[in-house]
Design a protein around this motif. Structure first.
Motif, PDB file in Angstrom:
ATOM      1  N   SER A 196       0.827  -1.215   0.000  1.00 27.68           N
ATOM      2  CA  SER A 196       0.000   0.000   0.000  1.00 27.68           C
ATOM      3  C   SER A 196       0.862   1.266   0.000  1.00 27.68           C
ATOM      4  CB  SER A 196      -0.955   0.006   1.191  1.00 27.68           C
ATOM      5  OG  SER A 196      -0.237  -0.088   2.389  1.00 27.68           O
ATOM      6  N   GLY A 197       2.141   1.142   0.333  1.00 25.09           N
ATOM      7  CA  GLY A 197       3.007   2.326   0.397  1.00 25.09           C
ATOM      8  C   GLY A 197       3.854   2.552  -0.836  1.00 25.09           C
ATOM      9  N   HIS A 198       3.615   1.784  -1.887  1.00 23.80           N
ATOM     10  CA  HIS A 198       4.478   1.932  -3.071  1.00 23.80           C
ATOM     11  C   HIS A 198       4.392   3.323  -3.697  1.00 23.80           C
ATOM     12  CE1 HIS A 198       5.480  -2.105  -2.573  1.00 23.80           C
ATOM     13  NE2 HIS A 198       4.995  -2.670  -3.650  1.00 23.80           N
ATOM     14  N   LEU A 199       3.214   3.949  -3.596  1.00 24.46           N
ATOM     15  CA  LEU A 199       3.095   5.261  -4.237  1.00 24.46           C
ATOM     16  C   LEU A 199       3.954   6.322  -3.551  1.00 24.46           C
ATOM     17  CD1 LEU A 199       1.091   6.977  -2.267  1.00 24.46           C
ATOM     18  CD2 LEU A 199      -0.718   5.992  -3.621  1.00 24.46           C
ATOM     19  N   THR A 200       4.459   6.022  -2.355  1.00 21.74           N
ATOM     20  CA  THR A 200       5.330   7.006  -1.678  1.00 21.74           C
ATOM     21  C   THR A 200       6.618   7.234  -2.470  1.00 21.74           C
ATOM     22  OG1 THR A 200       6.415   5.295  -0.319  1.00 21.74           O
ATOM     23  CG2 THR A 200       4.461   6.360   0.620  1.00 21.74           C
ATOM     24  N   VAL A 249      -2.387   7.631  -7.514  1.00 20.15           N
ATOM     25  CA  VAL A 249      -3.022   6.314  -7.480  1.00 20.15           C
ATOM     26  C   VAL A 249      -1.966   5.288  -7.861  1.00 20.15           C
ATOM     27  CG1 VAL A 249      -3.905   6.629  -9.845  1.00 20.15           C
ATOM     28  CG2 VAL A 249      -4.846   4.825  -8.400  1.00 20.15           C
ATOM     29  N   MET A 250      -1.993   4.152  -7.184  1.00 21.72           N
ATOM     30  CA  MET A 250      -1.102   3.041  -7.518  1.00 21.72           C
ATOM     31  C   MET A 250      -1.963   1.867  -7.945  1.00 21.72           C
ATOM     32  SD  MET A 250       0.536  -0.069  -6.602  1.00 21.72           S
ATOM     33  CE  MET A 250      -0.568  -0.464  -5.311  1.00 21.72           C
ATOM     34  N   VAL A 251      -1.616   1.269  -9.072  1.00 18.71           N
ATOM     35  CA  VAL A 251      -2.349   0.089  -9.550  1.00 18.71           C
ATOM     36  C   VAL A 251      -1.371  -1.075  -9.616  1.00 18.71           C
ATOM     37  CG1 VAL A 251      -3.694  -0.894 -11.459  1.00 18.71           C
ATOM     38  CG2 VAL A 251      -3.891   1.547 -10.930  1.00 18.71           C
ATOM     39  N   ASN A 252      -1.722  -2.207  -8.995  1.00 22.33           N
ATOM     40  CA  ASN A 252      -0.890  -3.403  -9.119  1.00 22.33           C
ATOM     41  C   ASN A 252      -1.104  -4.038 -10.480  1.00 22.33           C
ATOM     42  OD1 ASN A 252       0.569  -3.628  -6.696  1.00 22.33           O
ATOM     43  ND2 ASN A 252      -1.216  -4.433  -5.612  1.00 22.33           N
ATOM     44  N   LEU A 253      -0.027  -4.468 -11.106  1.00 23.76           N
ATOM     45  CA  LEU A 253      -0.120  -5.170 -12.393  1.00 23.76           C
ATOM     46  C   LEU A 253       0.002  -6.658 -12.094  1.00 23.76           C
ATOM     47  CD1 LEU A 253       2.181  -2.740 -14.451  1.00 23.76           C
ATOM     48  CD2 LEU A 253      -0.323  -2.705 -14.234  1.00 23.76           C
ATOM     49  N   ILE A 294       1.298   1.967 -20.872  1.00 25.79           N
ATOM     50  CA  ILE A 294       0.985   2.556 -19.553  1.00 25.79           C
ATOM     51  C   ILE A 294       1.998   3.653 -19.222  1.00 25.79           C
ATOM     52  CG2 ILE A 294       0.814   2.067 -17.075  1.00 25.79           C
ATOM     53  CD1 ILE A 294      -0.216  -0.757 -17.874  1.00 25.79           C
ATOM     54  N   SER A 295       3.263   3.401 -19.555  1.00 28.48           N
ATOM     55  CA  SER A 295       4.307   4.407 -19.268  1.00 28.48           C
ATOM     56  C   SER A 295       4.053   5.704 -20.021  1.00 28.48           C
ATOM     57  CB  SER A 295       5.686   3.895 -19.690  1.00 28.48           C
ATOM     58  OG  SER A 295       6.027   2.774 -18.954  1.00 28.48           O
ATOM     59  N   ALA A 296       3.332   5.609 -21.139  1.00 32.24           N
ATOM     60  CA  ALA A 296       3.076   6.812 -21.948  1.00 32.24           C
ATOM     61  C   ALA A 296       2.011   7.717 -21.327  1.00 32.24           C
ATOM     62  CB  ALA A 296       2.652   6.392 -23.355  1.00 32.24           C
ATOM     63  N   ILE A 297       1.298   7.221 -20.306  1.00 27.83           N
ATOM     64  CA  ILE A 297       0.330   8.092 -19.616  1.00 27.83           C
ATOM     65  C   ILE A 297       1.133   9.178 -18.883  1.00 27.83           C
ATOM     66  CG2 ILE A 297      -1.407   8.162 -17.759  1.00 27.83           C
ATOM     67  CD1 ILE A 297      -2.043   5.220 -18.391  1.00 27.83           C
ATOM     68  N   PRO A 298       0.753  10.445 -19.027  1.00 24.41           N
ATOM     69  CA  PRO A 298       1.524  11.496 -18.353  1.00 24.41           C
ATOM     70  C   PRO A 298       1.619  11.250 -16.843  1.00 24.41           C
ATOM     71  CG  PRO A 298      -0.031  12.461 -19.900  1.00 24.41           C
ATOM     72  CD  PRO A 298      -0.343  10.989 -19.839  1.00 24.41           C
ATOM     73  N   ASN A 299       2.804  11.447 -16.304  1.00 18.86           N
ATOM     74  CA  ASN A 299       3.064  11.309 -14.857  1.00 18.86           C
ATOM     75  C   ASN A 299       2.837   9.897 -14.326  1.00 18.86           C
ATOM     76  OD1 ASN A 299       3.581  14.149 -14.695  1.00 18.86           O
ATOM     77  ND2 ASN A 299       1.361  14.425 -14.825  1.00 18.86           N
ATOM     78  N   ALA A 300       3.007   8.902 -15.221  1.00 18.98           N
ATOM     79  CA  ALA A 300       2.897   7.491 -14.786  1.00 18.98           C
ATOM     80  C   ALA A 300       4.300   6.923 -14.621  1.00 18.98           C
ATOM     81  CB  ALA A 300       2.138   6.687 -15.835  1.00 18.98           C
ATOM     82  N   PHE A 301       4.480   6.129 -13.574  1.00 16.08           N
ATOM     83  CA  PHE A 301       5.784   5.521 -13.290  1.00 16.08           C
ATOM     84  C   PHE A 301       5.582   4.022 -13.129  1.00 16.08           C
ATOM     85  CE2 PHE A 301       5.744   9.864 -11.935  1.00 16.08           C
ATOM     86  CZ  PHE A 301       6.974  10.361 -12.332  1.00 16.08           C
ATOM     87  N   VAL A 302       6.092   3.275 -14.097  1.00 15.73           N
ATOM     88  CA  VAL A 302       5.896   1.824 -14.070  1.00 15.73           C
ATOM     89  C   VAL A 302       7.105   1.166 -13.403  1.00 15.73           C
ATOM     90  CG1 VAL A 302       5.662  -0.261 -15.472  1.00 15.73           C
ATOM     91  CG2 VAL A 302       4.491   1.849 -16.164  1.00 15.73           C
ATOM     92  N   HIS A 303       6.831   0.275 -12.474  1.00 17.68           N
ATOM     93  CA  HIS A 303       7.888  -0.517 -11.816  1.00 17.68           C
ATOM     94  C   HIS A 303       7.628  -1.971 -12.197  1.00 17.68           C
ATOM     95  CE1 HIS A 303       9.087   2.792  -9.009  1.00 17.68           C
ATOM     96  NE2 HIS A 303       7.892   3.204  -9.403  1.00 17.68           N
ATOM     97  N   THR A 329       2.437   3.830 -10.587  1.00 12.27           N
ATOM     98  CA  THR A 329       1.912   4.964  -9.816  1.00 12.27           C
ATOM     99  C   THR A 329       1.689   6.112 -10.790  1.00 12.27           C
ATOM    100  OG1 THR A 329       3.053   4.309  -7.809  1.00 12.27           O
ATOM    101  CG2 THR A 329       2.427   6.627  -7.976  1.00 12.27           C
ATOM    102  N   VAL A 330       0.522   6.726 -10.710  1.00  8.31           N
ATOM    103  CA  VAL A 330       0.253   7.906 -11.540  1.00  8.31           C
ATOM    104  C   VAL A 330      -0.014   9.074 -10.596  1.00  8.31           C
ATOM    105  CG1 VAL A 330      -0.973   8.802 -13.546  1.00  8.31           C
ATOM    106  CG2 VAL A 330      -0.939   6.335 -13.152  1.00  8.31           C
ATOM    107  N   LEU A 331       0.719  10.149 -10.811  1.00  9.12           N
ATOM    108  CA  LEU A 331       0.549  11.341  -9.973  1.00  9.12           C
ATOM    109  C   LEU A 331      -0.536  12.228 -10.567  1.00  9.12           C
ATOM    110  CD1 LEU A 331       4.286  12.292  -9.297  1.00  9.12           C
ATOM    111  CD2 LEU A 331       2.814  10.665  -8.081  1.00  9.12           C
TER     112      LEU A 331
END
Ligand code: ADP
Length: 376
Positions: free
Chosen positions: A263-267, A299-303, A320-329, A345-347
Motif C-alpha cells: 500500500s506504500g508503493h506510491l510514496t 493512485v497506484m495500480v498493481n499489475l 501505460i508508461s506513456a500516460i503522463p506522470n505514470a511511473f511503471v515498476h 503509480t500515476v501522480l
C-alpha cells in the motif's frame, strides 16, 4: 552504516536496495533463487530460504544490521544468533501469528474486529455467519483468508486443511479499507504517511489512492493507532497498518505488516521520502525524512499476471508508461495468474498551471485507464 542485510529478495527488497544505493549504503540479501529480482541490485547474496537460520548467521557476518522484506522467518532460531535485527525480533514476535497479533492489539486497547481462535469446525459462542476464517501463520495476498457463509463450508475448510491452525473473526461491513505506513527511527521518533485507501478484489490489493476527503478525526485516529503501536513494540523500521473504516463510523485495525508494504508503493513518487528510503534511514540510524505528499495526489495500480507464461507484457507496459506522470515498476518475475508482476503509480494534481481539483476523480479515471490497457 555500510551494509544492511535483507532477509528476502523479492520486489520489496529490490526497492529497498535501490533506496539504499541512493543513500550510499550497500545491501546484502538472503534469498533462495538467483532469478529473484533484488539479486541484481545486491552487493552480495546468501542463497538460501528466508527461514534458513544458518544462512542468516552467515548473512550477519556480511552486514552491520539485518532487516526484513519477508516476515515468514524462524524467529526462535534467529533469537539464538549474535546479530542485530531491526525491527528487533521482540517487535516481530507478537505479529507473526494473526491470532496473537489480534490479542496484542486488543490488549493495547486498539480497536479490532471481534475474533477468536478456532479450535474446531464450529463457530465459537457469539459469532454468526458470515465470518472470516484466517490461517494463523504465513497468509499473504488473501492466501489463507476465507469468507465463510455456512456451517458446511466451515466443515469443508477443516477437512481440506486438517493441520492448519485458524482464527475466526466477524465479517466487518466496511465503507472502505485504509492503510497507514508508519516509521519509527532509532531515536524513537514516529512519522506517519498520508492515510491511503486500498481496494482489494478477492482479497488481493488492486489499487491504492491518496485521499482528500478523510475527516481530521479519522486521520487522527489512524495516526494515533500507528504511533501507539510502534511505541509499544519499541519498533525501529517501517510498518504497514491495514484498517477498516466501518459503515457505522469506526476504525478497526485489520492487519499489521512489520515491514514496507504494497500500500506504500506510491510514496516512491508521491512523497518527499519513499517508504523504502525511510526504512533504510531508520535501520541505518539516520534521521527520518519528510512524509509529505509532493503532489496533489496519486493512485497506484498493481499489475497482476493474467496468464502462466513467459510474457513480459512489454507493449502494455510501454502504453501505460506513456500516460503522463505514470511511473511503471516492473519486477521481472515470471508471469503466473494473479502474481504481482509490477505496479504503476500515476501522480495527479501536479500541473502548476492548474488549481488541483477533483484529484480523486482524476485518480479513479487514471486507474481505469491503466486497467483497460492492462487487460485489453
Ligand atoms: P492477507 O494477510 O492475506 O492480506 P487480510 O487479513 O489482510 O489477509 O485480508 C485480505 C482482505 O480480505 C482484506 O483486505 C479485506 O478486504 C478482506 N477481509 C479480511 N478480514 C476481513 C473481515 N474480518 N471482514 C471483512 N473483510 C475482511
Amino acid at each position: 552504516m555500510k551494509r544492511i542485510g535483507v532477509i528476502g529478495g523479492g520486489q520489496l527488497a529490490w526497492m529497498m536496495a535501490s533506496a539504499a544505493q541512493e543513500l550510499g549504503i550497500k545491501v546484502v540479501i538472503q534469498t533462495p533463487d538467483a532469478t529473484d529480482v533484488a539479486v541484481s541490485l545486491a552487493e552480495e547474496v546468501v542463497f538460501a530460504a528466508v527461514d534458513d537460520v544458518a544462512a542468516t548467521k552467515l548473512l550477519a557476518t556480511k552486514c552491520d544490521v539485518i532487516t526484513f522484506e519477508n516476515e515468514f522467518v524462524d524467529l526462535d532460531g534467529l533469537g539464538k544468533l549474535d546479530a542485530v535485527f531491526l525491527p528487533p525480533l521482540a517487535a516481530l514476535a507478537p505479529l507473526l501469528d494473526k491470532y496473537t497479533q489480534r490479542c496484542y492489539l486488543r490488549d493495547l486497547g486498539l480497536p479490532v474486529p471481534k475474533f477468536a481462535a478456532l479450535a474446531q469446525p464450529e463457530l465459537p459462542p457469539g459469532f454468526e455467519f458470515p465470518v472470516v476464517v484466517k490461517a494463523r501463520r504465513n497468509g499473504y495476498d488473501g492466501q489463507g483468508t476465507f469468507m465463510i457463509e455456512a456451517k458446511s463450508v466451515l466443515a469443508d475448510l477443516y477437512h481440506r486443511y486438517p493441520d492448519t491452525p485458524f482464527l475466526v473473526e466477524e465479517f466487518v461491513k466496511f465503507d472502505r479499507e485504509l492503510a497507514v505506513i508508519a516509521a519509527r527511527g532509532a531515536s524513537g521518533e514516529v512519522v506517519t504517511y498520508p492515510i491511503l485507501e486500498t481496494q482489494q478484489q478477492e482479497q488481493v490489493c488492486r489499487r491504492v489512492f491518496t485521499l482528500d476527503d478523510l475527516s481530521e478525526q479519522t486521520i487522527e485516529i489512524c495516526r494515533s493507532i500507528a504511533s501507539k503501536l510502534l511505541i509499544s513494540l519499541d519498533a525501529v523500521g517501517v510498518f504497514g497498518i491495514e484498517l477498516f473504516a466501518t459503515c457505522d463510523g469506526r476504525v478497526l485495525v485489520n492487519e499489521i505488516a512489520p515491514r514496507t508494504h504494497n500500500s506504500g508503493h506510491l510514496t516512491i513518487e508521491a512523497c518527499a521520502t519513499s517508504q523504502f528510503s525511510q526504512l533504510i534511514r531508520a535501520v541505518a540510524g539516520l534521521p527520518l525524512g519528510s512524509t509529505e505528499l509532493t503532489c496533489g495526489g496519486a493512485v497506484m495500480v498493481n499489475l497482476l499476471g493474467y496468464e502462466d507464461s513467459q510474457d513480459d507484457y512489454l507493449l502494455k507496459r510501454q502504453a501505460i508508461s506513456a500516460i503522463p506522470n505514470a511511473f511503471v515498476h516492473w519486477y521481472g518475475k515470471q508471469s503466473r495468474i494473479g502474481r504481482k508482476l509490477g505496479h504503476v503509480t500515476v501522480l495527479v494534481g501536479i500541473d502548476p498551471n492548474k488549481t488541483p481539483q477533483n484529484s480523486r476523480q482524476q485518480a479513479e479515471a487514471l486507474a481505469r485507464q491503466v486497467e483497460a490497457i492492462w487487460s485489453e
